[in-house]
Each structure stands twice: as C-alpha cells, then as structure tokens.
Design a protein around this motif. Sequence first.
Motif, PDB file in Angstrom:
ATOM      1  N   PRO A  86       7.765  20.045 -12.170  1.00 45.06           N
ATOM      2  CA  PRO A  86       8.833  20.314 -11.195  1.00 45.06           C
ATOM      3  C   PRO A  86       8.383  21.318 -10.141  1.00 45.06           C
ATOM      4  O   PRO A  86       7.679  22.283 -10.450  1.00 45.06           O
ATOM      5  CB  PRO A  86       9.963  20.883 -12.055  1.00 45.06           C
ATOM      6  CG  PRO A  86       9.278  21.445 -13.264  1.00 45.06           C
ATOM      7  CD  PRO A  86       8.109  20.559 -13.517  1.00 45.06           C
ATOM      8  N   ARG A  87       8.757  21.068  -8.899  1.00 54.36           N
ATOM      9  CA  ARG A  87       8.508  22.059  -7.867  1.00 54.36           C
ATOM     10  C   ARG A  87       9.373  23.282  -8.140  1.00 54.36           C
ATOM     11  O   ARG A  87      10.465  23.171  -8.718  1.00 54.36           O
ATOM     12  CB  ARG A  87       8.784  21.481  -6.485  1.00 54.36           C
ATOM     13  CG  ARG A  87      10.226  21.095  -6.232  1.00 54.36           C
ATOM     14  CD  ARG A  87      10.393  20.546  -4.821  1.00 54.36           C
ATOM     15  NE  ARG A  87      11.793  20.324  -4.483  1.00 54.36           N
ATOM     16  CZ  ARG A  87      12.344  19.132  -4.338  1.00 54.36           C
ATOM     17  NH1 ARG A  87      11.617  18.044  -4.514  1.00 54.36           N
ATOM     18  NH2 ARG A  87      13.623  19.024  -4.014  1.00 54.36           N
ATOM     19  N   PHE A  88       8.880  24.448  -7.714  1.00 58.45           N
ATOM     20  CA  PHE A  88       9.598  25.683  -8.021  1.00 58.45           C
ATOM     21  C   PHE A  88       9.599  26.578  -6.791  1.00 58.45           C
ATOM     22  O   PHE A  88       8.542  27.024  -6.333  1.00 58.45           O
ATOM     23  CB  PHE A  88       8.928  26.406  -9.189  1.00 58.45           C
ATOM     24  CG  PHE A  88       9.764  27.509  -9.780  1.00 58.45           C
ATOM     25  CD1 PHE A  88      10.584  27.273 -10.860  1.00 58.45           C
ATOM     26  CD2 PHE A  88       9.739  28.794  -9.246  1.00 58.45           C
ATOM     27  CE1 PHE A  88      11.362  28.281 -11.419  1.00 58.45           C
ATOM     28  CE2 PHE A  88      10.511  29.808  -9.775  1.00 58.45           C
ATOM     29  CZ  PHE A  88      11.327  29.556 -10.870  1.00 58.45           C
ATOM     30  N   PRO A  89      10.779  26.855  -6.220  1.00 59.98           N
ATOM     31  CA  PRO A  89      10.860  27.761  -5.077  1.00 59.98           C
ATOM     32  C   PRO A  89      11.134  29.189  -5.535  1.00 59.98           C
ATOM     33  O   PRO A  89      11.737  29.412  -6.591  1.00 59.98           O
ATOM     34  CB  PRO A  89      12.049  27.207  -4.291  1.00 59.98           C
ATOM     35  CG  PRO A  89      12.957  26.663  -5.358  1.00 59.98           C
ATOM     36  CD  PRO A  89      12.074  26.188  -6.487  1.00 59.98           C
ATOM     37  N   ILE A  90      10.707  30.155  -4.750  1.00 60.29           N
ATOM     38  CA  ILE A  90      11.061  31.551  -4.999  1.00 60.29           C
ATOM     39  C   ILE A  90      11.169  32.254  -3.647  1.00 60.29           C
ATOM     40  O   ILE A  90      10.290  32.125  -2.794  1.00 60.29           O
ATOM     41  CB  ILE A  90      10.033  32.253  -5.921  1.00 60.29           C
ATOM     42  CG1 ILE A  90      10.495  33.670  -6.259  1.00 60.29           C
ATOM     43  CG2 ILE A  90       8.630  32.221  -5.345  1.00 60.29           C
ATOM     44  CD1 ILE A  90       9.691  34.322  -7.370  1.00 60.29           C
ATOM     45  N   ASP A  91      12.286  32.951  -3.450  1.00 66.15           N
ATOM     46  CA  ASP A  91      12.507  33.611  -2.173  1.00 66.15           C
ATOM     47  C   ASP A  91      12.005  35.051  -2.231  1.00 66.15           C
ATOM     48  O   ASP A  91      11.589  35.544  -3.282  1.00 66.15           O
ATOM     49  CB  ASP A  91      13.978  33.566  -1.774  1.00 66.15           C
ATOM     50  CG  ASP A  91      14.849  34.400  -2.714  1.00 66.15           C
ATOM     51  OD1 ASP A  91      14.376  34.771  -3.798  1.00 66.15           O
ATOM     52  OD2 ASP A  91      16.006  34.684  -2.362  1.00 66.15           O
ATOM     53  N   GLY A  92      12.060  35.729  -1.106  1.00 57.66           N
ATOM     54  CA  GLY A  92      11.652  37.125  -1.056  1.00 57.66           C
ATOM     55  C   GLY A  92      11.838  37.705   0.333  1.00 57.66           C
ATOM     56  O   GLY A  92      11.806  36.992   1.340  1.00 57.66           O
ATOM     57  N   MET A  93      12.052  39.020   0.373  1.00 56.95           N
ATOM     58  CA  MET A  93      12.192  39.716   1.645  1.00 56.95           C
ATOM     59  C   MET A  93      10.827  40.149   2.169  1.00 56.95           C
ATOM     60  O   MET A  93       9.961  40.569   1.392  1.00 56.95           O
ATOM     61  CB  MET A  93      13.076  40.952   1.474  1.00 56.95           C
ATOM     62  CG  MET A  93      13.285  41.757   2.756  1.00 56.95           C
ATOM     63  SD  MET A  93      14.134  43.325   2.451  1.00 56.95           S
ATOM     64  CE  MET A  93      15.774  42.709   2.051  1.00 56.95           C
ATOM     65  N   VAL A  94      10.634  40.020   3.467  1.00 56.15           N
ATOM     66  CA  VAL A  94       9.413  40.547   4.081  1.00 56.15           C
ATOM     67  C   VAL A  94       9.450  42.071   3.968  1.00 56.15           C
ATOM     68  O   VAL A  94      10.359  42.727   4.487  1.00 56.15           O
ATOM     69  CB  VAL A  94       9.304  40.129   5.558  1.00 56.15           C
ATOM     70  CG1 VAL A  94       8.072  40.765   6.207  1.00 56.15           C
ATOM     71  CG2 VAL A  94       9.239  38.604   5.688  1.00 56.15           C
ATOM     72  N   THR A  95       8.478  42.632   3.237  1.00 56.94           N
ATOM     73  CA  THR A  95       8.441  44.078   3.032  1.00 56.94           C
ATOM     74  C   THR A  95       7.456  44.765   3.973  1.00 56.94           C
ATOM     75  O   THR A  95       7.775  45.776   4.597  1.00 56.94           O
ATOM     76  CB  THR A  95       8.074  44.411   1.586  1.00 56.94           C
ATOM     77  OG1 THR A  95       6.891  43.690   1.217  1.00 56.94           O
ATOM     78  CG2 THR A  95       9.199  44.031   0.641  1.00 56.94           C
ATOM     79  N   ARG A  96       6.255  44.207   4.066  1.00 60.15           N
ATOM     80  CA  ARG A  96       5.230  44.799   4.925  1.00 60.15           C
ATOM     81  C   ARG A  96       4.334  43.699   5.478  1.00 60.15           C
ATOM     82  O   ARG A  96       4.351  42.566   5.000  1.00 60.15           O
ATOM     83  CB  ARG A  96       4.371  45.808   4.137  1.00 60.15           C
ATOM     84  CG  ARG A  96       5.138  47.001   3.608  1.00 60.15           C
ATOM     85  CD  ARG A  96       4.245  47.955   2.828  1.00 60.15           C
ATOM     86  NE  ARG A  96       3.691  47.340   1.634  1.00 60.15           N
ATOM     87  CZ  ARG A  96       2.999  48.012   0.704  1.00 60.15           C
ATOM     88  NH1 ARG A  96       2.773  49.313   0.857  1.00 60.15           N
ATOM     89  NH2 ARG A  96       2.529  47.408  -0.367  1.00 60.15           N
ATOM     90  N   PHE A  97       3.545  44.061   6.470  1.00 52.21           N
ATOM     91  CA  PHE A  97       2.520  43.162   7.002  1.00 52.21           C
ATOM     92  C   PHE A  97       1.149  43.686   6.582  1.00 52.21           C
ATOM     93  O   PHE A  97       0.963  44.885   6.396  1.00 52.21           O
ATOM     94  CB  PHE A  97       2.624  43.053   8.524  1.00 52.21           C
ATOM     95  CG  PHE A  97       3.895  42.394   8.977  1.00 52.21           C
ATOM     96  CD1 PHE A  97       3.986  41.020   9.081  1.00 52.21           C
ATOM     97  CD2 PHE A  97       5.020  43.159   9.285  1.00 52.21           C
ATOM     98  CE1 PHE A  97       5.168  40.402   9.480  1.00 52.21           C
ATOM     99  CE2 PHE A  97       6.202  42.560   9.687  1.00 52.21           C
ATOM    100  CZ  PHE A  97       6.275  41.180   9.788  1.00 52.21           C
ATOM    101  N   MET A  98       0.208  42.785   6.434  1.00 45.66           N
ATOM    102  CA  MET A  98      -1.129  43.134   5.957  1.00 45.66           C
ATOM    103  C   MET A  98      -2.118  43.016   7.107  1.00 45.66           C
ATOM    104  O   MET A  98      -2.144  42.007   7.813  1.00 45.66           O
ATOM    105  CB  MET A  98      -1.521  42.211   4.801  1.00 45.66           C
ATOM    106  CG  MET A  98      -0.538  42.244   3.644  1.00 45.66           C
ATOM    107  SD  MET A  98      -0.545  40.738   2.637  1.00 45.66           S
ATOM    108  CE  MET A  98      -2.245  40.754   2.068  1.00 45.66           C
ATOM    109  N   ALA A  99      -2.947  44.038   7.274  1.00 47.23           N
ATOM    110  CA  ALA A  99      -3.907  44.059   8.376  1.00 47.23           C
ATOM    111  C   ALA A  99      -5.196  44.716   7.919  1.00 47.23           C
ATOM    112  O   ALA A  99      -5.235  45.481   6.948  1.00 47.23           O
ATOM    113  CB  ALA A  99      -3.329  44.794   9.579  1.00 47.23           C
ATOM    114  N   ASP A 100      -6.272  44.415   8.603  1.00 49.40           N
ATOM    115  CA  ASP A 100      -7.553  45.070   8.392  1.00 49.40           C
ATOM    116  C   ASP A 100      -8.172  45.341   9.753  1.00 49.40           C
ATOM    117  O   ASP A 100      -7.475  45.302  10.782  1.00 49.40           O
ATOM    118  CB  ASP A 100      -8.471  44.232   7.490  1.00 49.40           C
ATOM    119  CG  ASP A 100      -8.722  42.827   8.046  1.00 49.40           C
ATOM    120  OD1 ASP A 100      -8.480  42.605   9.264  1.00 49.40           O
ATOM    121  OD2 ASP A 100      -9.154  41.950   7.295  1.00 49.40           O
ATOM    122  N   GLU A 101      -9.477  45.586   9.777  1.00 51.58           N
ATOM    123  CA  GLU A 101     -10.127  45.933  11.040  1.00 51.58           C
ATOM    124  C   GLU A 101     -10.080  44.792  12.050  1.00 51.58           C
ATOM    125  O   GLU A 101     -10.228  45.006  13.266  1.00 51.58           O
ATOM    126  CB  GLU A 101     -11.582  46.340  10.794  1.00 51.58           C
ATOM    127  CG  GLU A 101     -12.503  45.250  10.286  1.00 51.58           C
ATOM    128  CD  GLU A 101     -12.385  45.012   8.784  1.00 51.58           C
ATOM    129  OE1 GLU A 101     -13.090  44.117   8.275  1.00 51.58           O
ATOM    130  OE2 GLU A 101     -11.585  45.722   8.125  1.00 51.58           O
TER     131      GLU A 101
END
Length: 295
Positions: A190-205
């Motif tokens: 079975p497909r399985f969805p899961i939601d979530g709030m955007v907490t942070r963005f990820m960045a590097d150099e």
Amino acid sequence: MFVQSIEKAAQFTRPIHSIIRTYGGKKIIPGAATLFFVNEEGYAVTCKHVIELLAASDNLNKQYGNFKTERDKLPRDGQFKKHLKGLELKYKYTEESIVQVKNNFVDCVDSMSGFTWHLHPKYDLAILKFNDYKTLRYSEHAVFIKDSSSIRQGEFLCRLGFPFPEFTNFKFNENSDDIEWTTEGITTSPRFPIDGMVTRFMADESGLFGIELGTPGLRGQSGGPLFNKDGIVYGMQFSTKHLHLGFDLIDKEIISNNKTKKVSDYSFLHLGQCIHVDTIKNFLKEKEVKYYEQE
C-alpha cells in the motif's frame, strides 16, 4: 487536506520492490524504495543511494553464482566442510553477508531491456531511464512548482512512498539455491502518505539544496515526491535526521501491568529531509531531460 493531491501523485509514483537473502539463511527479507516519473518518456527520479543499491545487486548475484559454481565442484567427502570453509573465506562470506538481491519495478513499464541512470555528483539524487519499453504503466507525470521562492517556513506539505513492504510474491528455491519472484502471493504494497510542516531549509557552500520537515520520512519512502495540497511537486524525500532532545530518562520508575519497573528513554526528534525542487530541476536540465512546471 491532501486527499486529491495524494490521488494525483499516486498516478506517477511507483514502488521498487527488493528481496534480499543473507548467506546464513533461507529466509528472504523484503524491502522497498520509491521513484516518481517526470515526463512521458520513461524518465523518473529517485535517490542516488537507491540506484547504487540496484547497481550493486548485479555484482552480488554474479559473485554468489561464482561461489555456487566453485562449491558444487567440491568433492562431497570428509574434507568437504574444510574446503567449504576455505571457499567462504575466499568470498568473505559470513552468516550476515548479503549474497543475493533481486529487484522489481512495479507498474512502471510493460517490459524493458534495462535501465540507465545519472547520479548527482553531490546530492542524494538520481535520474533513471527505462529502456526499450513498449507501454508505459503510469498515467501522469510530476509537475514542479515554477517559483520556489514561494515555499515558506510553516507550510504543510506531503510525501508519498511505499515504506511497508507487504508484498509476498517471492520464494526460496532450494533446488537451485536461489531466490525468485513468483506469480503467487501479494504483488503490491500500500502507498503511504505522511505530512509535515516545513521547519528549515538546507544549504551548503553551493547554496540551497534541501527542505526539512517536522516529521520523519519513513524507510521505503526514499525517492518519493514532496508535494503541496494541489499535487505540485516541491522536492523528493531522501533521508531522516535525528536530533537528540536531551529529555533523557534514566532508570525512571513506572507502573506497567500493575508492576513497578525501571525504564530508560532517550528522546530524539526525527526530521524528514527532502531534495529541493530547484536542485532536481537543475539536474534534469543539465542532463537534457524534459520536465514540466506549474503554469
């Protein structure tokens, strides 16, 4: 909130089923991963670590085939166990060694001669191309958000994948000492969805490359799409980060089933990590793969 968008994403999201066998046993371990299609030409994206596992499967299976060939030539006499041990040392096999992996792309294309791929040089992202198919078995493709600057902290998004491998269409063939796919048993998970709030963005150099969510991505959802309530794709699930919260309980007394027990608990926050939509689109553009954006 995500009812319609899940139905939409399900049209272009597919599972990769895997069966794994260790040297020490006949029990087959099922596993799963996820991919999603980006156009009508058999191109999909998934995680780099998923493709690396698929690529490693051929070498594992070939090596075990060579092992079986040498093993079957050993005389079945009083020295067999000694010679077998030497062969196990040669191939570096222990009870826990993975010796066979078989993979199955579910409802992607009718048939294929194989697949080719591009691995992102830095991030956990890959492009997968199905070769020489006749009929596609997916009905839609992803549509990416055009302007990613509209993605904001606090927005609720959803991921879709196949984290719980409930398929049973496989067996161990004792006569051939092999694991096999069968036409019997449960063929889907079975497909399985899961939601979530955007907490942070990820960045590097190099700049922004990822989106973090306040809920975990589940094992098997790697390679699945991240999308909004309209089904517009914002990214791709690739890992989960574990942050120690410091709320440790050591030998805490509790009452369970009318008995006093001492328990210990170490609390972690599990945060889903997704490849950012711009990173995906830039890689598709670099490899000259057609994709679609929200109009």
